[in-house]
Design a protein around this motif. Structure first.
Motif, PDB file in Angstrom:
ATOM      1  N   VAL A  12       0.831  -1.203   0.000  1.00 46.93           N
ATOM      2  CA  VAL A  12       0.000   0.000   0.000  1.00 46.93           C
ATOM      3  C   VAL A  12       0.865   1.251   0.000  1.00 46.93           C
ATOM      4  CG1 VAL A  12      -1.631   1.332   1.349  1.00 46.93           C
ATOM      5  CG2 VAL A  12      -1.983  -1.123   1.068  1.00 46.93           C
ATOM      6  N   THR A  13       1.889   1.266   0.845  1.00 47.36           N
ATOM      7  CA  THR A  13       2.768   2.428   0.940  1.00 47.36           C
ATOM      8  C   THR A  13       3.436   2.708  -0.392  1.00 47.36           C
ATOM      9  OG1 THR A  13       3.190   1.887   3.232  1.00 47.36           O
ATOM     10  CG2 THR A  13       4.701   3.422   2.196  1.00 47.36           C
ATOM     11  N   PHE A  14       3.926   1.653  -1.060  1.00 48.83           N
ATOM     12  CA  PHE A  14       4.601   1.799  -2.336  1.00 48.83           C
ATOM     13  C   PHE A  14       3.656   2.325  -3.400  1.00 48.83           C
ATOM     14  CE2 PHE A  14       7.558   1.069  -5.656  1.00 48.83           C
ATOM     15  CZ  PHE A  14       6.888   0.484  -6.719  1.00 48.83           C
ATOM     16  N   SER A  15       2.419   1.796  -3.400  1.00 41.88           N
ATOM     17  CA  SER A  15       1.477   2.168  -4.437  1.00 41.88           C
ATOM     18  C   SER A  15       0.927   3.564  -4.249  1.00 41.88           C
ATOM     19  CB  SER A  15       0.325   1.157  -4.477  1.00 41.88           C
ATOM     20  OG  SER A  15       0.808  -0.118  -4.791  1.00 41.88           O
ATOM     21  N   VAL A  16       0.871   4.045  -3.018  1.00 41.65           N
ATOM     22  CA  VAL A  16       0.415   5.416  -2.797  1.00 41.65           C
ATOM     23  C   VAL A  16       1.309   6.396  -3.546  1.00 41.65           C
ATOM     24  CG1 VAL A  16       0.213   7.210  -1.055  1.00 41.65           C
ATOM     25  CG2 VAL A  16      -0.733   4.968  -0.616  1.00 41.65           C
ATOM     26  N   VAL A  17       2.604   6.135  -3.545  1.00 36.36           N
ATOM     27  CA  VAL A  17       3.547   7.003  -4.247  1.00 36.36           C
ATOM     28  C   VAL A  17       3.342   6.896  -5.752  1.00 36.36           C
ATOM     29  CG1 VAL A  17       5.977   7.466  -4.635  1.00 36.36           C
ATOM     30  CG2 VAL A  17       5.212   6.769  -2.374  1.00 36.36           C
ATOM     31  N   ARG A  18       3.110   5.652  -6.244  1.00 36.71           N
ATOM     32  CA  ARG A  18       2.955   5.435  -7.668  1.00 36.71           C
ATOM     33  C   ARG A  18       1.690   6.087  -8.206  1.00 36.71           C
ATOM     34  NH1 ARG A  18       4.732   0.630 -10.086  1.00 36.71           N
ATOM     35  NH2 ARG A  18       3.590   1.472 -11.863  1.00 36.71           N
ATOM     36  N   SER A  19       0.585   5.977  -7.466  1.00 41.34           N
ATOM     37  CA  SER A  19      -0.704   6.387  -8.004  1.00 41.34           C
ATOM     38  C   SER A  19      -1.161   7.752  -7.515  1.00 41.34           C
ATOM     39  CB  SER A  19      -1.765   5.360  -7.608  1.00 41.34           C
ATOM     40  OG  SER A  19      -1.921   5.348  -6.207  1.00 41.34           O
ATOM     41  N   GLU A  20      -0.487   8.301  -6.508  1.00 45.51           N
ATOM     42  CA  GLU A  20      -0.861   9.577  -5.902  1.00 45.51           C
ATOM     43  C   GLU A  20      -2.270   9.525  -5.319  1.00 45.51           C
ATOM     44  OE1 GLU A  20      -0.312  12.588  -8.833  1.00 45.51           O
ATOM     45  OE2 GLU A  20       1.865  12.465  -8.785  1.00 45.51           O
ATOM     46  N   ILE A  21      -2.716   8.357  -4.952  1.00 44.84           N
ATOM     47  CA  ILE A  21      -4.020   8.216  -4.320  1.00 44.84           C
ATOM     48  C   ILE A  21      -3.958   7.027  -3.375  1.00 44.84           C
ATOM     49  CG2 ILE A  21      -5.082   6.644  -6.014  1.00 44.84           C
ATOM     50  CD1 ILE A  21      -7.595   8.421  -5.831  1.00 44.84           C
ATOM     51  N   LYS A  22      -4.601   7.130  -2.213  1.00 41.63           N
ATOM     52  CA  LYS A  22      -4.537   6.044  -1.238  1.00 41.63           C
ATOM     53  C   LYS A  22      -5.501   4.921  -1.633  1.00 41.63           C
ATOM     54  CE  LYS A  22      -5.449   8.780   2.247  1.00 41.63           C
ATOM     55  NZ  LYS A  22      -5.691   9.245   3.632  1.00 41.63           N
ATOM     56  N   TYR A  23      -5.125   3.708  -1.242  1.00 38.47           N
ATOM     57  CA  TYR A  23      -5.986   2.580  -1.562  1.00 38.47           C
ATOM     58  C   TYR A  23      -5.685   1.439  -0.606  1.00 38.47           C
ATOM     59  CZ  TYR A  23      -2.102   0.033  -3.727  1.00 38.47           C
ATOM     60  OH  TYR A  23      -0.936  -0.634  -3.939  1.00 38.47           O
ATOM     61  N   PHE A  24      -6.566   0.432  -0.630  1.00 37.12           N
ATOM     62  CA  PHE A  24      -6.372  -0.760   0.185  1.00 37.12           C
ATOM     63  C   PHE A  24      -6.035  -1.920  -0.737  1.00 37.12           C
ATOM     64  CE2 PHE A  24      -7.317  -4.460   2.705  1.00 37.12           C
ATOM     65  CZ  PHE A  24      -6.969  -4.087   3.991  1.00 37.12           C
ATOM     66  N   SER A  25      -4.901  -2.548  -0.492  1.00 36.32           N
ATOM     67  CA  SER A  25      -4.418  -3.595  -1.379  1.00 36.32           C
ATOM     68  C   SER A  25      -5.397  -4.765  -1.472  1.00 36.32           C
ATOM     69  CB  SER A  25      -3.060  -4.096  -0.872  1.00 36.32           C
ATOM     70  OG  SER A  25      -2.550  -5.087  -1.741  1.00 36.32           O
ATOM     71  N   GLN A  26      -5.655  -5.187  -2.725  1.00 38.43           N
ATOM     72  CA  GLN A  26      -6.499  -6.323  -3.067  1.00 38.43           C
ATOM     73  C   GLN A  26      -7.985  -6.088  -2.790  1.00 38.43           C
ATOM     74  OE1 GLN A  26      -4.928  -8.309  -4.847  1.00 38.43           O
ATOM     75  NE2 GLN A  26      -2.834  -7.842  -4.226  1.00 38.43           N
ATOM     76  N   ARG A  27      -8.351  -4.886  -2.375  1.00 39.46           N
ATOM     77  CA  ARG A  27      -9.770  -4.543  -2.246  1.00 39.46           C
ATOM     78  C   ARG A  27     -10.127  -3.359  -3.146  1.00 39.46           C
ATOM     79  NH1 ARG A  27     -11.998  -5.053   4.026  1.00 39.46           N
ATOM     80  NH2 ARG A  27     -11.434  -7.259   4.344  1.00 39.46           N
ATOM     81  N   SER A  28      -9.254  -2.364  -3.213  1.00 37.44           N
ATOM     82  CA  SER A  28      -9.524  -1.218  -4.083  1.00 37.44           C
ATOM     83  C   SER A  28      -9.443  -1.641  -5.544  1.00 37.44           C
ATOM     84  CB  SER A  28      -8.522  -0.096  -3.805  1.00 37.44           C
ATOM     85  OG  SER A  28      -8.726   0.464  -2.526  1.00 37.44           O
ATOM     86  N   ALA A  29     -10.000  -0.818  -6.422  1.00 37.56           N
ATOM     87  CA  ALA A  29     -10.049  -1.136  -7.843  1.00 37.56           C
ATOM     88  C   ALA A  29      -8.655  -1.078  -8.477  1.00 37.56           C
ATOM     89  CB  ALA A  29     -10.986  -0.174  -8.548  1.00 37.56           C
ATOM     90  N   ASP A  30      -8.531  -1.667  -9.658  1.00 35.69           N
ATOM     91  CA  ASP A  30      -7.273  -1.615 -10.409  1.00 35.69           C
ATOM     92  C   ASP A  30      -7.084  -0.260 -11.057  1.00 35.69           C
ATOM     93  OD1 ASP A  30      -6.305  -4.549 -10.344  1.00 35.69           O
ATOM     94  OD2 ASP A  30      -8.400  -4.729 -10.942  1.00 35.69           O
ATOM     95  N   ILE A  31      -8.184   0.348 -11.453  1.00 40.94           N
ATOM     96  CA  ILE A  31      -8.153   1.687 -12.063  1.00 40.94           C
ATOM     97  C   ILE A  31      -9.188   2.547 -11.350  1.00 40.94           C
ATOM     98  CG2 ILE A  31      -8.475   3.024 -14.173  1.00 40.94           C
ATOM     99  CD1 ILE A  31      -7.785   0.488 -15.770  1.00 40.94           C
ATOM    100  N   ILE A  32      -8.787   3.741 -10.947  1.00 36.83           N
ATOM    101  CA  ILE A  32      -9.694   4.662 -10.269  1.00 36.83           C
ATOM    102  C   ILE A  32      -9.807   5.936 -11.094  1.00 36.83           C
ATOM    103  CG2 ILE A  32     -10.049   6.080  -8.210  1.00 36.83           C
ATOM    104  CD1 ILE A  32      -8.744   3.877  -6.581  1.00 36.83           C
ATOM    105  N   ILE A  33     -11.028   6.280 -11.431  1.00 29.42           N
ATOM    106  CA  ILE A  33     -11.303   7.468 -12.234  1.00 29.42           C
ATOM    107  C   ILE A  33     -11.638   8.625 -11.293  1.00 29.42           C
ATOM    108  CG2 ILE A  33     -12.666   8.449 -14.108  1.00 29.42           C
ATOM    109  CD1 ILE A  33     -11.071   5.959 -14.904  1.00 29.42           C
ATOM    110  N   GLU A  34     -10.828   9.653 -11.307  1.00 23.67           N
ATOM    111  CA  GLU A  34     -11.042  10.816 -10.439  1.00 23.67           C
ATOM    112  C   GLU A  34     -11.755  11.915 -11.220  1.00 23.67           C
ATOM    113  OE1 GLU A  34      -8.575  13.847  -7.473  1.00 23.67           O
ATOM    114  OE2 GLU A  34      -7.497  12.373  -8.703  1.00 23.67           O
ATOM    115  N   SER A  35     -12.980  12.211 -10.779  1.00 22.97           N
ATOM    116  CA  SER A  35     -13.804  13.210 -11.467  1.00 22.97           C
ATOM    117  C   SER A  35     -14.491  14.092 -10.436  1.00 22.97           C
ATOM    118  CB  SER A  35     -14.854  12.520 -12.336  1.00 22.97           C
ATOM    119  OG  SER A  35     -15.775  13.451 -12.869  1.00 22.97           O
ATOM    120  N   PRO A  36     -14.698  15.381 -10.754  1.00 21.93           N
ATOM    121  CA  PRO A  36     -15.359  16.293  -9.811  1.00 21.93           C
ATOM    122  C   PRO A  36     -16.758  15.836  -9.393  1.00 21.93           C
ATOM    123  CG  PRO A  36     -14.298  17.523 -11.578  1.00 21.93           C
ATOM    124  CD  PRO A  36     -14.231  16.078 -11.962  1.00 21.93           C
TER     125      PRO A  36
END
Length: 517
Positions: A12-36
């Motif tokens: 999780v820590t590693f991926s937060v840096v990669r994606s610039e968004i927090k997530y929970f490993s193996q539960r959050s989606a593979d792709i997250i669409i950020e929209s207003p």
């Protein structure tokens, strides 16, 4: 187990840096669409004398658990920022915390209805600390004081790497952090009255005592129910919470009772029942007719609140919860508002019925307990995605997606996860400029290991929950030791007063010599 948790944390820590968004490993989606359109904040209303001098206008969702724990005098939870919180002493803390949640209601919706309990002028803007967050994930965040990347409830449901849909708070889809109900139950060894109810099992689970904590106190004073197919059901199994179970037939009988109508209907309103058709008349003459079977979930939620409050009038209700010395917590979440047509007359009627029901519950419980704190969280829910965005996702990644195309979360099939970055790059090219595409690089585990771990893991064996339990035990020491010392001093003083005023007895305050006068 500990090694797997450590790997997940590092991932999780590693991926937060990669994606610039927090997530929970193996539960959050593979792709997250950020929209207003998915970033609507919630509103919080504070009721009760304990909050009379609070002048908050903005706060974060993780601060709500901190506010409630501060008000109730439990161990601190959530954010350390307590700016603007009420100043309370041990002697004026509320005995009961009453919490309401409304799902699928925005500030604009509130302004369209004539409400007396929810005054939008006193609303506090609640900033979300995690993206994306539907109402179940938000309620879990409010109850635990931590975000979904910590407690693990990333939504009402999610997909596993093996494409298995997990529904929040069912079976293996558990939270990894203690909530307010858990803390009260552990602090007071199951004596605190905890009631949680909703038509949604996930909404009930978010604010209820978690099952693993409930197992530690099998005779504890906790209750959690949700709407089943035919009647209200207990979150803990078929042999509990029988007093809360009722059917549509019971509701039909209750509709004839003046006490129930006065509880849920605003002043001047009336009802007429003809077969399965219920017509509700407002004070100004407008009306709406509903099918009881079709809208049974809404009626069950209103009835559950009424029946719960009414139970307090019984002798020694809930093991004498009102008269004992431990704090209690009651949570009701109205989930059926989400999904209703907001432009319909029924939606406005339903909002006003919920508003009156909350007001009745607050006034009657305040009269019983004498001093309560009440919070109302109004959550806008997750709005529907723009059809153009859905079409773009389907065109780029349709054959790789689990189920139908959706937003803001996109789950990929297990065999397509290796193409995650490519799909993200392609989506980035077709969506509009205000939309961001986040590629979540989950660690690649053997899918069989993930399934075994998901079925056998116990969230309450984790280091975080162990730390919570140790903190609870420490809190109990610091809470009860001063009380015992104060009681000892008072008892000693009264004892001295009793014997010192008795001049016919030999004490340290009188001479032992025979009196001559």
């Amino acid at each position: 187990m500990k090694s797997i948790i450590l790997i997940l944390i590092l991932a999780v820590t590693f991926s937060v840096v990669r994606s610039e968004i927090k997530y929970f490993s193996q539960r959050s989606a593979d792709i997250i669409i950020e929209s207003p359109i998915f970033k609507q904040n919630s509103l919080l209303f504070l009721k009760g004398n304990v909050y009379s001098n609070v002048e908050l206008t903005n706060m974060k969702d993780v601060q709500i658990a901190s506010l409630i724990s501060h008000t109730m005098g439990t161990i601190p939870m959530g954010s350390d920022d307590r700016t603007g919180f009420p100043k309370l002493s041990v002697f004026n803390k509320p005995k009961l915390n009453l919490f309401f949640g409304l799902d699928g209601v925005s500030s604009a919706d509130l302004s369209k209805a004539s409400l007396s309990f929810l005054n939008t002028e006193n609303a506090i803007n609640v900033e979300k600390s995690f993206y994306p967050m539907d109402s179940v994930a938000e309620l879990a965040t409010v109850a635990t004081g931590v975000t979904p990347d910590v407690h693990g409830i990333v939504g009402s449901h999610w997909e596993t790497p093996g494409a298995e849909r997990m529904n929040a708070y069912r079976e293996k889809a558990i939270a990894l952090s203690a909530n307010l109900a858990d803390v009260l139950t552990q602090t007071y060894a199951g004596q605190s009255l905890i009631i949680s109810g909703s038509s949604s099992s996930a909404m009930t689970g978010a604010s209820a005592v978690h099952r693993d904590v409930a197992k530690q106190y099998p005779n504890g004073n906790y209750h959690a129910v949700f709407s089943g197919a035919y009647q209200m059901q207990s979150l803990y199994g078929y042999n509990r919470d029988e007093q809360f179970k009722f059917t549509i037939t019971d509701i039909e009988r209750m509709l004839y009772a003046n006490e129930f109508r006065n509880f849920v209907l605003p002043t001047g309103w009336s009802t007429k029942l003809a077969g399965d058709q219920l017509t509700i008349f407002s004070a100004v003459g407008s009306k709406v007719t509903i099918d009881i079977d079709q809208y049974s979930a809404l009626l069950k939620e209103l009835t559950f609140v009424y029946k719960t409050v009414r139970m307090f009038s019984e002798k020694n209700a809930f093991n004498g919860a009102v008269a004992d010395s431990v704090p209690d917590m009651i949570s009701f979440t109205f989930a059926t508002l989400n999904g209703m047509d907001k432009e319909s007359a029924l939606y406005s009627f339903a909002l006003q019925l919920v508003d009156k029901t909350m007001q009745s519950a607050y006034e009657q419980l305040n009269g019983l307990y004498g001093r309560i704190a009440c919070e109302v969280l109004v959550m806008p829910g997750m709005p529907a995605a723009d059809q153009q965005l859905i079409d773009q996702i389907a065109e780029v990644a349709g054959e790789h997606i689990v189920g139908a195309a959706s937003a803001p979360t996109v789950y990929l099939q297990y065999d397509s996860k290796a193409e995650r970055q490519t799909l993200c790059d392609e989506l980035e090219q077709v969506v509009s400029a205000e939309i961001k595409v986040h590629c979540i690089a989950h660690p690649e585990f053997d899918i069989r290991l993930l399934q075994i771990n998901a079925s056998s893991s116990n969230s309450y064996n984790s280091p975080d929950f162990a730390a919570d339990s140790q903190a609870t035990a420490l809190f109990q020491v610091f809470l009860f030791l001063p009380i015992i010392l104060v009681l000892a001093v008072i008892f000693g003083s009264l004892l001295m007063m009793r014997i010192s005023f008795d001049a016919q007895k030999d004490t340290l305050l009188f001479r032992t010599a025979r009196r001559t006068h």
